[in-house]
Write a protein that holds these residues in place. Sequence first.
Motif, mmCIF file in Angstrom:
data_model
loop_
_atom_site.group_PDB
_atom_site.id
_atom_site.type_symbol
_atom_site.label_atom_id
_atom_site.label_comp_id
_atom_site.label_asym_id
_atom_site.label_seq_id
_atom_site.Cartn_x
_atom_site.Cartn_y
_atom_site.Cartn_z
ATOM 1 N N VAL A 177 -7.819 20.693 -21.698
ATOM 2 C CA VAL A 177 -8.248 19.417 -21.107
ATOM 3 C C VAL A 177 -8.000 19.444 -19.591
ATOM 4 N N GLU A 178 -6.843 19.960 -19.211
ATOM 5 C CA GLU A 178 -6.530 20.005 -17.774
ATOM 6 C C GLU A 178 -7.499 20.937 -17.040
ATOM 7 N N GLU A 179 -7.813 22.042 -17.676
ATOM 8 C CA GLU A 179 -8.719 22.998 -17.030
ATOM 9 C C GLU A 179 -10.125 22.393 -16.875
ATOM 10 N N ALA A 180 -10.599 21.732 -17.935
ATOM 11 C CA ALA A 180 -11.924 21.095 -17.854
ATOM 12 C C ALA A 180 -11.903 20.022 -16.764
ATOM 13 N N ALA A 181 -10.796 19.274 -16.695
ATOM 14 C CA ALA A 181 -10.690 18.192 -15.694
ATOM 15 C C ALA A 181 -10.695 18.768 -14.285
ATOM 16 N N TRP A 182 -10.049 19.898 -14.123
ATOM 17 C CA TRP A 182 -10.012 20.522 -12.793
ATOM 18 C C TRP A 182 -11.430 20.922 -12.366
ATOM 19 N N HIS A 183 -12.178 21.520 -13.304
ATOM 20 C CA HIS A 183 -13.554 21.927 -12.979
ATOM 21 C C HIS A 183 -14.426 20.711 -12.666
ATOM 22 N N LEU A 184 -14.297 19.665 -13.490
ATOM 23 C CA LEU A 184 -15.162 18.499 -13.291
ATOM 24 C C LEU A 184 -14.781 17.715 -12.032
ATOM 25 N N ALA A 185 -13.524 17.827 -11.631
ATOM 26 C CA ALA A 185 -13.097 17.155 -10.394
ATOM 27 C C ALA A 185 -13.686 17.847 -9.173
ATOM 28 N N ARG A 186 -14.096 19.098 -9.359
ATOM 29 C CA ARG A 186 -14.614 19.858 -8.216
ATOM 30 C C ARG A 186 -16.144 19.855 -8.137
ATOM 31 N N THR A 187 -16.776 19.128 -9.074
ATOM 32 C CA THR A 187 -18.229 18.981 -8.962
ATOM 33 C C THR A 187 -18.477 17.970 -7.852
ATOM 34 N N GLY A 188 -19.683 17.939 -7.312
ATOM 35 C CA GLY A 188 -20.011 17.008 -6.225
ATOM 36 C C GLY A 188 -19.606 15.582 -6.522
ATOM 37 N N GLU A 189 -19.850 15.150 -7.770
ATOM 38 C CA GLU A 189 -19.586 13.728 -8.098
ATOM 39 C C GLU A 189 -18.145 13.482 -8.512
ATOM 40 N N LYS A 190 -17.310 14.516 -8.571
ATOM 41 C CA LYS A 190 -15.904 14.355 -9.003
ATOM 42 C C LYS A 190 -15.829 13.572 -10.308
ATOM 43 N N ILE A 191 -16.223 14.194 -11.390
ATOM 44 C CA ILE A 191 -16.276 13.462 -12.665
ATOM 45 C C ILE A 191 -14.875 13.330 -13.268
ATOM 46 N N PRO A 192 -14.468 12.082 -13.542
ATOM 47 C CA PRO A 192 -13.132 11.870 -14.120
ATOM 48 C C PRO A 192 -13.053 12.338 -15.575
ATOM 49 N N VAL A 193 -11.869 12.740 -15.985
ATOM 50 C CA VAL A 193 -11.622 13.126 -17.379
ATOM 51 C C VAL A 193 -10.408 12.342 -17.872
ATOM 52 N N ILE A 194 -10.487 11.839 -19.089
ATOM 53 C CA ILE A 194 -9.307 11.226 -19.711
ATOM 54 C C ILE A 194 -8.900 12.090 -20.895
ATOM 55 N N ASN A 195 -7.642 12.481 -20.881
ATOM 56 C CA ASN A 195 -7.073 13.272 -21.965
ATOM 57 C C ASN A 195 -6.850 12.361 -23.182
ATOM 58 N N ALA A 196 -7.593 12.629 -24.247
ATOM 59 C CA ALA A 196 -7.467 11.812 -25.463
ATOM 60 C C ALA A 196 -6.670 12.564 -26.529
ATOM 61 N N GLY A 197 -5.856 13.524 -26.091
ATOM 62 C CA GLY A 197 -5.044 14.315 -27.019
ATOM 63 C C GLY A 197 -5.301 15.780 -26.763
#
Length: 363
Positions: A144-164
């Motif tokens: 989850v953290e790795e996916a969040a790191w990648h999505l935070a670095r996209t142009g739109e900075k997509i947020p991720v919420i860890n649901a477990g």
Amino acid sequence: MSNCAINTFEEFKTLSEKERGEFFGSDSGKLLSVIFAQQFNTDFLRYIFKLAAVIREISITKRGRDHLRTLCSDRVAELFFRQSSTRTRNSFQVACLKLGMQIVLNGDEAAESTSKGESELDMAHTLGIYSDLMILRHPEPGFVEEAAWHLARTGEKIPVINAGSSQDQHPTQALLDAFTMFEHFQQYDGFSGKTITFVGDLRSRTVRSNVYLLRNFPGITFQFCAPENHQIEKDIISFLEKHEIQYRICNQFGRPEITCSDVIYMTRLQNDYDRNDPDRTNRVIEGFVFGLTQLEWLRHDAIIMHPLPRRGELDVKCDKDPRIKIWKQTKNGLWIRMALLTIIFGQDNVLKNDVNFASMFIR
Ligand code: NCD
């Protein structure tokens, strides 16, 4: 190493927890993603709890509910659950809908593309970039953290919420648990001097996130009641020692452990993670159960909690007792998740500045 010099997730992982927490956001003005419980300090927690209580109050009237539905009506959430979930997925779904969001649901079927040789990470990245936010549950540690790191670095900075996330963290569960305790202790001078007892299988991600979160309230003592092979893990003990937080390890759960507790947090045996366990869904841990006998020993001002799902470790016969807070916790999940979504999309300020609701924030 400064964040801007970082190009790979491997480099990012070498940063301290504080730096990684700051990257994902650690106060209300800057919350990008919710990844681990260490992101939250006392002031931020108090703010989230206040906001959740205000949202609950606004939801009482139709006018309030209609207004809430306008807050995020321009947003789409991707719910990607690679592990089973009832409460977490449904409460996120309803929280999104109550804020007017559109949702896209994906589960194991989305992982089909891995049969074409695609990595899970590319797949999560793909699902994430179509939406404005990804809510992600995954069985692999760190994913989850790795996916969040990648999505935070996209142009739109997509947020991720860890649901477990695997067996390591479940921060939104801990937030709703802490909110439930916080509101209960408001009648009894707050958290200071209180004993929170975790019982059962303490390898649980909800217990881990709870410890990281509750350490923000000074004067707490943790009591960990479990058989030796299900005890709280060493990294949590080191964390408690480093921060000089009081704790007791107990290899039994009886009258003395119950009478000194302000909160008893029951957990189920986490044997769905034990591939070698032949009976992975039904067993309880003998001696670490709560039933009518234990209820007799419970103090009048103490409460019983459980993240659910439960098996026999918390007897349904106890449910009528007002000290059993499991349904309150479940409902609080909705208010907490709505509060997080409004903060991520900056809509908490819209509520605070609205003449119809502003006074609710200062009560
Ligand atoms: C927990 C989970 O899935 O981690 N449940 C929940 O989210 N409410 C606890 C568990 O499965 O034991």
